[in-house]
Design an enzyme around this catalytic site. Structure first.
Site, PDB file in Angstrom:
ATOM      1  N   THR A 133       0.705  -1.239   0.078  1.00  0.00           N
ATOM      2  CA  THR A 133      -0.059   0.064   0.112  1.00  0.00           C
ATOM      3  C   THR A 133       0.652   1.235  -0.036  1.00  0.00           C
ATOM      4  O   THR A 133       2.055   1.308   0.367  1.00  0.00           O
ATOM      5  CB  THR A 133      -0.857  -0.020   1.097  1.00  0.00           C
ATOM      6  OG1 THR A 133      -1.180   1.283   1.433  1.00  0.00           O
ATOM      7  CG2 THR A 133       0.128  -0.415   2.649  1.00  0.00           C
ATOM      8  N   ASP A 134       0.257   2.295  -0.528  1.00  0.00           N
ATOM      9  CA  ASP A 134       0.916   3.753  -0.351  1.00  0.00           C
ATOM     10  C   ASP A 134       1.221   4.351   1.110  1.00  0.00           C
ATOM     11  O   ASP A 134       1.814   5.090   1.199  1.00  0.00           O
ATOM     12  CB  ASP A 134       0.311   4.645  -1.261  1.00  0.00           C
ATOM     13  CG  ASP A 134      -1.112   4.872  -1.150  1.00  0.00           C
ATOM     14  OD1 ASP A 134      -1.616   4.320  -0.276  1.00  0.00           O
ATOM     15  OD2 ASP A 134      -1.592   5.754  -1.636  1.00  0.00           O
ATOM     16  N   GLU A 135       0.233   3.588   1.963  1.00  0.00           N
ATOM     17  CA  GLU A 135       0.099   3.997   3.394  1.00  0.00           C
ATOM     18  C   GLU A 135       1.703   3.836   3.985  1.00  0.00           C
ATOM     19  O   GLU A 135       1.673   4.454   5.056  1.00  0.00           O
ATOM     20  CB  GLU A 135      -1.048   3.280   4.301  1.00  0.00           C
ATOM     21  CG  GLU A 135      -2.183   3.748   3.369  1.00  0.00           C
ATOM     22  CD  GLU A 135      -3.522   3.121   4.493  1.00  0.00           C
ATOM     23  OE1 GLU A 135      -3.192   3.175   5.669  1.00  0.00           O
ATOM     24  OE2 GLU A 135      -4.575   2.849   3.875  1.00  0.00           O
ATOM     25  N   TYR A 175      -1.696  -0.628  10.901  1.00  0.00           N
ATOM     26  CA  TYR A 175      -1.814  -1.255   9.657  1.00  0.00           C
ATOM     27  C   TYR A 175      -0.746  -0.984   8.603  1.00  0.00           C
ATOM     28  O   TYR A 175      -0.075  -1.899   8.272  1.00  0.00           O
ATOM     29  CB  TYR A 175      -3.187  -0.968   8.949  1.00  0.00           C
ATOM     30  CG  TYR A 175      -3.312  -1.269   7.569  1.00  0.00           C
ATOM     31  CD1 TYR A 175      -3.260  -2.597   6.988  1.00  0.00           C
ATOM     32  CD2 TYR A 175      -3.210  -0.234   6.546  1.00  0.00           C
ATOM     33  CE1 TYR A 175      -3.270  -2.907   5.611  1.00  0.00           C
ATOM     34  CE2 TYR A 175      -3.257  -0.620   5.235  1.00  0.00           C
ATOM     35  CZ  TYR A 175      -3.256  -1.840   4.742  1.00  0.00           C
ATOM     36  OH  TYR A 175      -3.125  -2.135   3.436  1.00  0.00           O
ATOM     37  N   LYS A 215       2.178  -3.324   7.093  1.00  0.00           N
ATOM     38  CA  LYS A 215       2.860  -3.670   5.828  1.00  0.00           C
ATOM     39  C   LYS A 215       3.985  -3.250   5.385  1.00  0.00           C
ATOM     40  O   LYS A 215       4.795  -3.849   4.702  1.00  0.00           O
ATOM     41  CB  LYS A 215       1.614  -2.665   4.974  1.00  0.00           C
ATOM     42  CG  LYS A 215       0.014  -3.171   4.889  1.00  0.00           C
ATOM     43  CD  LYS A 215      -0.158  -4.714   4.384  1.00  0.00           C
ATOM     44  CE  LYS A 215       0.422  -4.682   2.803  1.00  0.00           C
ATOM     45  NZ  LYS A 215      -0.058  -6.101   2.271  1.00  0.00           N
TER      46      LYS A 215
HETATM   47  N1  LIG Z   1      -8.001  -1.762  -0.144  1.00  0.00           N
HETATM   48  C1  LIG Z   1      -7.111  -0.888  -0.743  1.00  0.00           C
HETATM   49  O1  LIG Z   1      -7.405  -0.121  -0.968  1.00  0.00           O
HETATM   50  C2  LIG Z   1      -5.537  -1.443  -0.564  1.00  0.00           C
HETATM   51  C3  LIG Z   1      -4.589  -0.208  -1.052  1.00  0.00           C
HETATM   52  C4  LIG Z   1      -3.347  -0.722  -1.251  1.00  0.00           C
HETATM   53  C5  LIG Z   1      -2.931  -2.252  -1.021  1.00  0.00           C
HETATM   54  N2  LIG Z   1      -3.941  -3.051  -0.484  1.00  0.00           N
HETATM   55  C6  LIG Z   1      -3.448  -4.327  -0.158  1.00  0.00           C
HETATM   56  O2  LIG Z   1      -3.892  -5.385  -0.966  1.00  0.00           O
HETATM   57  C7  LIG Z   1      -4.238  -6.411  -0.406  1.00  0.00           C
HETATM   58  C8  LIG Z   1      -5.620  -6.774  -0.427  1.00  0.00           C
HETATM   59  O3  LIG Z   1      -6.488  -5.990   0.309  1.00  0.00           O
HETATM   60  P1  LIG Z   1      -8.001  -6.021   0.162  1.00  0.00           P
HETATM   61  O4  LIG Z   1      -8.557  -4.725   0.182  1.00  0.00           O
HETATM   62  O5  LIG Z   1      -8.442  -6.986  -1.110  1.00  0.00           O
HETATM   63  O6  LIG Z   1      -8.220  -6.738   1.464  1.00  0.00           O
HETATM   64  P2  LIG Z   1      -9.571  -7.658   2.068  1.00  0.00           P
HETATM   65  O7  LIG Z   1      -9.559  -7.465   3.550  1.00  0.00           O
HETATM   66  O8  LIG Z   1     -10.599  -7.396   1.123  1.00  0.00           O
HETATM   67  O9  LIG Z   1      -8.991  -9.160   1.587  1.00  0.00           O
HETATM   68  C9  LIG Z   1      -7.864  -9.924   2.490  1.00  0.00           C
HETATM   69  C10 LIG Z   1      -8.086 -11.392   2.309  1.00  0.00           C
HETATM   70  O10 LIG Z   1      -6.905 -11.916   2.984  1.00  0.00           O
HETATM   71  C11 LIG Z   1      -7.485 -13.200   3.777  1.00  0.00           C
HETATM   72  N3  LIG Z   1      -6.762 -13.383   4.797  1.00  0.00           N
HETATM   73  C12 LIG Z   1      -6.524 -12.338   5.998  1.00  0.00           C
HETATM   74  N4  LIG Z   1      -5.822 -13.119   6.709  1.00  0.00           N
HETATM   75  C13 LIG Z   1      -5.520 -13.941   6.152  1.00  0.00           C
HETATM   76  C14 LIG Z   1      -4.437 -15.061   6.882  1.00  0.00           C
HETATM   77  N5  LIG Z   1      -3.820 -15.094   7.946  1.00  0.00           N
HETATM   78  N6  LIG Z   1      -4.121 -16.292   5.941  1.00  0.00           N
HETATM   79  C15 LIG Z   1      -4.803 -16.599   4.791  1.00  0.00           C
HETATM   80  N7  LIG Z   1      -5.780 -15.499   4.209  1.00  0.00           N
HETATM   81  C16 LIG Z   1      -5.932 -14.340   4.987  1.00  0.00           C
HETATM   82  C17 LIG Z   1      -8.950 -12.659   4.094  1.00  0.00           C
HETATM   83  O11 LIG Z   1      -9.869 -13.809   4.148  1.00  0.00           O
HETATM   84  C18 LIG Z   1      -9.544 -11.770   2.859  1.00  0.00           C
HETATM   85  O12 LIG Z   1     -10.016 -12.876   1.997  1.00  0.00           O
HETATM   86  C19 LIG Z   1      -3.596  -6.135   1.025  1.00  0.00           C
HETATM   87  O13 LIG Z   1      -2.287  -6.855   1.162  1.00  0.00           O
HETATM   88  C20 LIG Z   1      -3.754  -4.837   1.304  1.00  0.00           C
HETATM   89  O14 LIG Z   1      -2.751  -4.533   2.165  1.00  0.00           O
HETATM   90  C21 LIG Z   1      -5.242  -2.757  -0.387  1.00  0.00           C
END
Ligand SMILES: NC(=O)c1ccc[n+]([C@@H]2O[C@H](COP(=O)([O-])OP(=O)(O)OC[C@H]3O[C@@H](n4cnc5c(N)ncnc54)[C@H](O)[C@@H]3O)[C@@H](O)[C@H]2O)c1
Length: 346
Positions: free
Chosen positions: A130-132, A155, A159
């Site tokens: 993430t950009d965070e 969080y 990350k």
């Molecule tokens: N949503 C955003 O805007 C955003 C932005 C930048 C980066 N990200 C990154 O992208 C990735 C996905 O984000 P998202 O928004 O789809 O998240 P999300 O919370 O919708 O999905 C996360 C998934 O990971 C699974 N999970 C969690 N803990 C787990 C574990 N211990 N073992 C196996 N599976 C596990 C969950 O069951 C879920 O299906 C993350 O790594 C997040 O940091 C998200």
């Protein structure tokens, strides 16, 4: 290519799974199915040849070894994470366990698997971040790939730690990694505890639409299907050991974003008064970062990628999707903590 996608039942992971299958890749979807997961997100590809699901927790190293040895993927795309900042304020431990220790386990399992298959240089470990991790910007400037890390929430700190581990596994053990850091995603299948689905669902329910603080916090908004497209491109064309920032080139303050959503709803689901009348300002999140903005020069110049939609186009598609898919989100509203104010650190 056979891709092991972790977190493929979540919001972004499921978009990656759907797109990868549609492009003819084989996919092993590995997910622990936490509160944030929903297998309906991948129902459209569940019967596709080349799709497999493994309910596995990335904290379980023997299970990871078993999955890698059974499926023998060509690449890993690592998205599994605890992802909600407000939840990380209330309960940081799971974020450290999954995002830091889980990533460590996955790196070790990947390294052992990669060593065992003769260190194939074509193998990739793609870490999605993430950009965070870069902290908070003032009114000017953008995050580049060289911006020093300065995470400010449990969080983003978790990350950032995982990013450091991935780079270290490349430098120390030669694991062929690529990394991406992207801005705020939005779009279909977004879990109803994040800002955009909250706004749409509160608006439709006739309830107050909460805005943290004065709504001046600025984010760059990236349509999730554009993000999935960029991720597959980086997996296939990104240089080993390199990281790429992915942005939507769509900066908006939270207040502007919410007002735009209300205007779209006024048009698509009209009622007597404007949805904008439901906007309510609530106490801010502790340590709420003021502004994030992505400089996308590297991915644009080196890989030729740019987002396909503006935020207005993406929000229209998103509102339409929520209006057309009530069964999907209704079922999620009963899950633990959804709809309740979290992350006030009081
Ligand atoms: N949503 C955003 O805007 C955003 C932005 C930048 C980066 N990200 C990154 O992208 C990735 C996905 O984000 P998202 O928004 O789809 O998240 P999300 O919370 O919708 O999905 C996360 C998934 O990971 C699974 N999970 C969690 N803990 C787990 C574990 N211990 N073992 C196996 N599976 C596990 C969950 O069951 C879920 O299906 C993350 O790594 C997040 O940091 C998200």
């Amino acid at each position: 290519m056979k891709i092991l996608v972790t977190g493929g039942a979540g919001f972004i992971g499921s978009a990656v799974v759907r797109l990868a299958i549609s492009r003819g890749h084989e996919v092993v979807n590995l997910d622990a199915l936490t509160y944030a997961a929903c297998l309906d997100n991948v129902a459209s590809v569940a019967d596709a040849p080349g799709y497999a699901f493994e309910q596995v927790d990335i904290r379980d190293r023997p299970a990871l070894d078993r999955v890698l040895s059974d499926h023998r993927p060509d690449a890993i795309m690592h998205l599994a994470a605890e992802s909600h900042v407000d939840r990380s304020i209330d309960g940081p431990a799971t974020f450290i366990e999954t995002n830091v220790m889980g990533t460590f386990n996955l790196l070790e399992a990947a390294r052992s698997y990669w060593d065992g298959q003769g260190r194939d240089p074509a193998f990739r470990f793609h870490h999605i971040s993430t950009d965070e991790v870069f902290g908070s910007l003032g009114p000017e400037g953008q995050f580049t790939e060289e911006t020093p890390y300065d995470p400010r929430s449990p969080y983003s700190a978790s990350k950032a730690s995982s990013d450091h581990l991935v780079r270290a596994w490349h430098e120390t053990y030669g694991l062929p990694v690529v990394l991406t850091n992207c801005s705020n995603n939005y779009g279909p299948y977004h879990f109803p505890e994040k800002l955009i689905p909250i706004v749409i669902l509160k608006a439709l329910a006739g309830e107050p639409i909460p805005i943290y603080g004065d709504g001046s916090n600025v984010r760059d908004w990236l349509y999730v299907e554009d993000h999935a497209d960029a991720l597959l491109l980086v997996l296939e064309k990104g240089a080993i050991g390199r990281s790429y920032n992915i942005g939507g080139e769509n900066e908006r303050s939270n207040l502007d974003l919410v007002r735009t959503l209300c205007t779209i709803l006024d048009r698509m689901a009209p009622k007597e008064v404007s949805y904008g009348d439901q906007i309510t300002f609530v106490a801010d999140r502790p340590g709420h970062d003021a502004r994030y903005a992505i400089d996308p020069t590297r991915i644009r110049d080196e890989l030729g990628w740019r987002p396909s939609v503006t935020v207005e186009e993406g929000l229209e598609k998103t509102v339409r999707w929520y209006l057309d898919n009530r069964d999907w989100w209704q079922a999620l509203l009963d899950r633990d903590g959804v709809g309740r104010r979290l992350g006030r650190a009081s």
